[in-house]
Design a protein around this motif. Structure first.
Motif, PDB file in Angstrom:
ATOM      1  N   THR A  83     -11.603   2.495  11.974  1.00  0.00           N
ATOM      2  CA  THR A  83     -11.768   3.350  10.789  1.00  0.00           C
ATOM      3  C   THR A  83     -10.714   2.914   9.767  1.00  0.00           C
ATOM      4  O   THR A  83      -9.695   2.319  10.121  1.00  0.00           O
ATOM      5  CB  THR A  83     -11.563   4.835  11.131  1.00  0.00           C
ATOM      6  OG1 THR A  83     -10.280   5.014  11.722  1.00  0.00           O
ATOM      7  CG2 THR A  83     -12.649   5.328  12.077  1.00  0.00           C
ATOM      8  N   VAL A  84     -10.978   3.210   8.511  1.00  0.00           N
ATOM      9  CA  VAL A  84     -10.094   2.761   7.438  1.00  0.00           C
ATOM     10  C   VAL A  84      -9.679   3.954   6.582  1.00  0.00           C
ATOM     11  O   VAL A  84     -10.529   4.737   6.132  1.00  0.00           O
ATOM     12  CB  VAL A  84     -10.775   1.689   6.552  1.00  0.00           C
ATOM     13  CG1 VAL A  84      -9.833   1.254   5.426  1.00  0.00           C
ATOM     14  CG2 VAL A  84     -11.205   0.502   7.400  1.00  0.00           C
ATOM     15  N   GLU A  85      -8.387   4.102   6.365  1.00  0.00           N
ATOM     16  CA  GLU A  85      -7.833   5.113   5.460  1.00  0.00           C
ATOM     17  C   GLU A  85      -7.366   4.416   4.183  1.00  0.00           C
ATOM     18  O   GLU A  85      -6.644   3.409   4.246  1.00  0.00           O
ATOM     19  CB  GLU A  85      -6.657   5.835   6.112  1.00  0.00           C
ATOM     20  CG  GLU A  85      -7.022   6.693   7.292  1.00  0.00           C
ATOM     21  CD  GLU A  85      -7.672   7.997   6.882  1.00  0.00           C
ATOM     22  OE1 GLU A  85      -7.591   8.350   5.685  1.00  0.00           O
ATOM     23  OE2 GLU A  85      -8.256   8.657   7.752  1.00  0.00           O
ATOM     24  N   LYS A  86      -7.780   4.943   3.039  1.00  0.00           N
ATOM     25  CA  LYS A  86      -7.356   4.377   1.753  1.00  0.00           C
ATOM     26  C   LYS A  86      -6.091   5.093   1.284  1.00  0.00           C
ATOM     27  O   LYS A  86      -6.034   6.327   1.247  1.00  0.00           O
ATOM     28  CB  LYS A  86      -8.456   4.520   0.717  1.00  0.00           C
ATOM     29  CG  LYS A  86      -9.693   3.691   1.027  1.00  0.00           C
ATOM     30  CD  LYS A  86     -10.735   3.832  -0.068  1.00  0.00           C
ATOM     31  CE  LYS A  86     -11.965   2.973   0.238  1.00  0.00           C
ATOM     32  NZ  LYS A  86     -13.006   3.078  -0.810  1.00  0.00           N
ATOM     33  N   LEU A  87      -5.097   4.284   0.907  1.00  0.00           N
ATOM     34  CA  LEU A  87      -3.800   4.819   0.476  1.00  0.00           C
ATOM     35  C   LEU A  87      -3.543   4.393  -0.971  1.00  0.00           C
ATOM     36  O   LEU A  87      -3.506   3.191  -1.270  1.00  0.00           O
ATOM     37  CB  LEU A  87      -2.690   4.290   1.395  1.00  0.00           C
ATOM     38  CG  LEU A  87      -1.371   5.052   1.392  1.00  0.00           C
ATOM     39  CD1 LEU A  87      -1.550   6.421   2.007  1.00  0.00           C
ATOM     40  CD2 LEU A  87      -0.316   4.280   2.157  1.00  0.00           C
ATOM     41  N   GLU A  88      -3.374   5.349  -1.864  1.00  0.00           N
ATOM     42  CA  GLU A  88      -3.156   5.045  -3.287  1.00  0.00           C
ATOM     43  C   GLU A  88      -1.742   4.510  -3.503  1.00  0.00           C
ATOM     44  O   GLU A  88      -0.761   5.085  -3.013  1.00  0.00           O
ATOM     45  CB  GLU A  88      -3.368   6.290  -4.139  1.00  0.00           C
ATOM     46  CG  GLU A  88      -3.317   6.025  -5.628  1.00  0.00           C
ATOM     47  CD  GLU A  88      -3.587   7.269  -6.454  1.00  0.00           C
ATOM     48  OE1 GLU A  88      -3.987   7.136  -7.617  1.00  0.00           O
ATOM     49  OE2 GLU A  88      -3.386   8.384  -5.916  1.00  0.00           O
ATOM     50  N   ILE A  89      -1.666   3.423  -4.256  1.00  0.00           N
ATOM     51  CA  ILE A  89      -0.340   2.862  -4.568  1.00  0.00           C
ATOM     52  C   ILE A  89      -0.063   2.906  -6.071  1.00  0.00           C
ATOM     53  O   ILE A  89       0.893   2.288  -6.553  1.00  0.00           O
ATOM     54  CB  ILE A  89      -0.224   1.406  -4.055  1.00  0.00           C
ATOM     55  CG1 ILE A  89      -1.322   0.529  -4.659  1.00  0.00           C
ATOM     56  CG2 ILE A  89      -0.266   1.371  -2.541  1.00  0.00           C
ATOM     57  CD1 ILE A  89      -1.175  -0.934  -4.345  1.00  0.00           C
ATOM     58  N   ARG A  90      -0.896   3.625  -6.803  1.00  0.00           N
ATOM     59  CA  ARG A  90      -0.629   3.838  -8.226  1.00  0.00           C
ATOM     60  C   ARG A  90       0.362   4.981  -8.394  1.00  0.00           C
ATOM     61  O   ARG A  90       0.619   5.749  -7.456  1.00  0.00           O
ATOM     62  CB  ARG A  90      -1.932   4.143  -8.965  1.00  0.00           C
ATOM     63  CG  ARG A  90      -2.865   2.953  -9.075  1.00  0.00           C
ATOM     64  CD  ARG A  90      -4.149   3.290  -9.784  1.00  0.00           C
ATOM     65  NE  ARG A  90      -4.935   4.277  -9.040  1.00  0.00           N
ATOM     66  CZ  ARG A  90      -6.244   4.426  -9.195  1.00  0.00           C
ATOM     67  NH1 ARG A  90      -6.917   3.656 -10.041  1.00  0.00           N
ATOM     68  NH2 ARG A  90      -6.892   5.348  -8.506  1.00  0.00           N
ATOM     69  N   THR A  91       0.913   5.095  -9.594  1.00  0.00           N
ATOM     70  CA  THR A  91       1.913   6.135  -9.856  1.00  0.00           C
ATOM     71  C   THR A  91       1.292   7.525  -9.725  1.00  0.00           C
ATOM     72  O   THR A  91       0.229   7.794 -10.272  1.00  0.00           O
ATOM     73  CB  THR A  91       2.511   5.967 -11.263  1.00  0.00           C
ATOM     74  OG1 THR A  91       3.147   4.694 -11.355  1.00  0.00           O
ATOM     75  CG2 THR A  91       3.550   7.047 -11.548  1.00  0.00           C
ATOM     76  N   ARG A  92       1.969   8.366  -8.991  1.00  0.00           N
ATOM     77  CA  ARG A  92       1.542   9.743  -8.792  1.00  0.00           C
ATOM     78  C   ARG A  92       2.587  10.677  -9.412  1.00  0.00           C
ATOM     79  O   ARG A  92       3.750  10.313  -9.585  1.00  0.00           O
ATOM     80  CB  ARG A  92       1.386  10.055  -7.301  1.00  0.00           C
ATOM     81  CG  ARG A  92       0.323   9.227  -6.619  1.00  0.00           C
ATOM     82  CD  ARG A  92       0.414   9.353  -5.103  1.00  0.00           C
ATOM     83  NE  ARG A  92       0.199  10.714  -4.640  1.00  0.00           N
ATOM     84  CZ  ARG A  92      -0.998  11.220  -4.319  1.00  0.00           C
ATOM     85  NH1 ARG A  92      -2.096  10.467  -4.463  1.00  0.00           N
ATOM     86  NH2 ARG A  92      -1.120  12.464  -3.878  1.00  0.00           N
ATOM     87  N   LYS A  93       2.144  11.885  -9.732  1.00  0.00           N
ATOM     88  CA  LYS A  93       3.050  12.867 -10.339  1.00  0.00           C
ATOM     89  C   LYS A  93       3.061  14.131  -9.491  1.00  0.00           C
ATOM     90  O   LYS A  93       2.010  14.702  -9.201  1.00  0.00           O
ATOM     91  CB  LYS A  93       2.608  13.196 -11.764  1.00  0.00           C
ATOM     92  CG  LYS A  93       3.506  14.214 -12.467  1.00  0.00           C
ATOM     93  CD  LYS A  93       3.040  14.453 -13.885  1.00  0.00           C
ATOM     94  CE  LYS A  93       3.934  15.468 -14.607  1.00  0.00           C
ATOM     95  NZ  LYS A  93       3.490  15.683 -16.003  1.00  0.00           N
ATOM     96  N   ASN A  94       4.238  14.560  -9.118  1.00  0.00           N
ATOM     97  CA  ASN A  94       4.415  15.807  -8.374  1.00  0.00           C
ATOM     98  C   ASN A  94       5.136  16.822  -9.255  1.00  0.00           C
ATOM     99  O   ASN A  94       6.118  16.485  -9.926  1.00  0.00           O
ATOM    100  CB  ASN A  94       5.230  15.572  -7.105  1.00  0.00           C
ATOM    101  CG  ASN A  94       4.369  15.119  -5.956  1.00  0.00           C
ATOM    102  OD1 ASN A  94       3.500  14.271  -6.141  1.00  0.00           O
ATOM    103  ND2 ASN A  94       4.606  15.672  -4.775  1.00  0.00           N
ATOM    104  N   VAL A  95       4.669  18.042  -9.259  1.00  0.00           N
ATOM    105  CA  VAL A  95       5.294  19.126 -10.015  1.00  0.00           C
ATOM    106  C   VAL A  95       5.692  20.233  -9.051  1.00  0.00           C
ATOM    107  O   VAL A  95       4.868  20.683  -8.237  1.00  0.00           O
ATOM    108  CB  VAL A  95       4.346  19.680 -11.091  1.00  0.00           C
ATOM    109  CG1 VAL A  95       5.026  20.808 -11.862  1.00  0.00           C
ATOM    110  CG2 VAL A  95       3.905  18.572 -12.050  1.00  0.00           C
ATOM    111  N   GLU A  96       6.943  20.665  -9.153  1.00  0.00           N
ATOM    112  CA  GLU A  96       7.438  21.738  -8.306  1.00  0.00           C
ATOM    113  C   GLU A  96       7.846  22.921  -9.189  1.00  0.00           C
ATOM    114  O   GLU A  96       8.560  22.761 -10.188  1.00  0.00           O
ATOM    115  CB  GLU A  96       8.643  21.267  -7.488  1.00  0.00           C
ATOM    116  CG  GLU A  96       8.296  20.377  -6.319  1.00  0.00           C
ATOM    117  CD  GLU A  96       7.464  21.088  -5.284  1.00  0.00           C
ATOM    118  OE1 GLU A  96       7.872  22.181  -4.836  1.00  0.00           O
ATOM    119  OE2 GLU A  96       6.391  20.566  -4.937  1.00  0.00           O
TER     120      GLU A  96
END
Length: 309
Positions: free
Chosen positions: A70-83
């Motif tokens: 099975t294959v899991e796709k992992l994003e390597i583009r910039t992500r934004k987290n807000v807390e």
């Protein structure tokens, strides 16, 4: 009587055999299509065999073992987290703050991140978000409320410094920490507004006084310039008078020297020539003989007129 030939036997396929053949074909097609997969740009693939992570693959078309991989796709583009969190300033004033951070998975280490933490959401929930909240609270506690309002960039820099330090061991790149929202108590905001108004009034008053000072200085400069001009004019007149007096005095002196020199030469000439003395006397005589030779109170008189009679 001869026997009739046997009619041609028609072979009829059994329904079960047809179904089995079709099912086999379908399964083969399904297996063939399920053996290939693609990874889109901005992602990497994590290939798992029976649930165990085996390798990382880059964007493109790839082959896998059906039913096993099975294959899991992992994003390597910039992500934004807000807390969204609650914190306290240096003077223990409560504030509501929304802080965000941009982060990116390092492509070459995405496999390790997945194997150690599962996926991006798990990594955010278990690792990144708690450290971001802690860094924000730590940074806010170092500043007074007024400093946070006036020097937000400095506070953001401190949050970024702390979170980058605490995340240095993880395979991600962090940047662009931002304070999305800062909620302060209403009373404090009102006090800030009042204080700012007072500062503005003080600045305006200072500007007015500075302007008056400049105007007064300009008047002083004008008066001094006028005084200097009058003094220069008076000095010029005085210098002209002095120069004229000196010239006149010099002329008189030169004239006196000339007359004295002339008298001296004349006296020298008279002393050397008796005839010249008589000539000068003759020039000075008015044609009248003197009536007396002595003073009026003398007993002896020389009356030349009486002698003529």
């Amino acid at each position: 009587m001869s026997a009739l030939p046997n009619p041609t036997k028609v072979q009829v396929k059994k329904p079960g055999r047809v179904i089995g053949l079709g099912l086999t074909t379908f399964v083969g097609v399904v297996f063939a299509f399920s053996s290939f997969y693609t990874i889109d740009e901005g992602h990497v693939g994590i290939v798992k065999r029976f649930g165990e992570a085996q390798q990382q693959v880059n964007p493109g078309l790839h082959f896998k073992v059906p039913m096993a991989d099975t294959v899991e796709k992992l994003e390597i583009r910039t992500r934004k987290n807000v807390e969204v969190l609650k914190a306290a300033t240096h003077e223990q004033m409560p504030v509501d703050i929304d802080v965000s951070i941009n982060w990116t998975v390092v492509r070459s280490e995405a496999f390790e991140l997945y194997r150690n933490y599962g996926g991006l959401e798990q990594f955010e929930n278990r690792i990144l978000d708690p450290r971001l909240r802690s860094a924000a609270k730590d940074a806010i506690a170092r500043y007074k409320a007024e400093e946070i309002v006036q020097n937000r960039g400095q506070v953001i820099g401190k949050i970024e410094e702390i979170v980058v330090q605490t995340m240095s061991e993880f395979p991600v790149k962090l940047d662009s920490v931002q304070i999305e929202n800062l909620g302060l108590p209403a009373k404090y905001l009102q006090s800030i507004e009042t204080k700012q108004t007072e500062k503005n009034l003080a600045a305006a008053e200072k500007h007015r006084l500075e302007r008056q000072k400049l105007e007064a200085q300009r008047e002083v400069n004008t008066a001094e310039a006028k005084r200097d001009a009058e003094k220069a004019r008076a000095d010029g007149n005085a210098y002209a008078i002095i120069t004229e007096a000196q010239a006149e005095s010099e002329a008189i002196r030169i004239k006196g020297l000339a007359e004295a020199e002339a008298m001296k030469k004349k006296a020298e000439a008279i002393s050397k020539s008796p005839l010249l003395v008589e000539y000068v006397r003759a020039q000075s005589w008015d044609g009248k003989m003197p009536s007396t030779m002595m003073g009026a109170d003398q007993n002896v008189l020389w009356n030349l007129q009486a002698q003529k009679q």
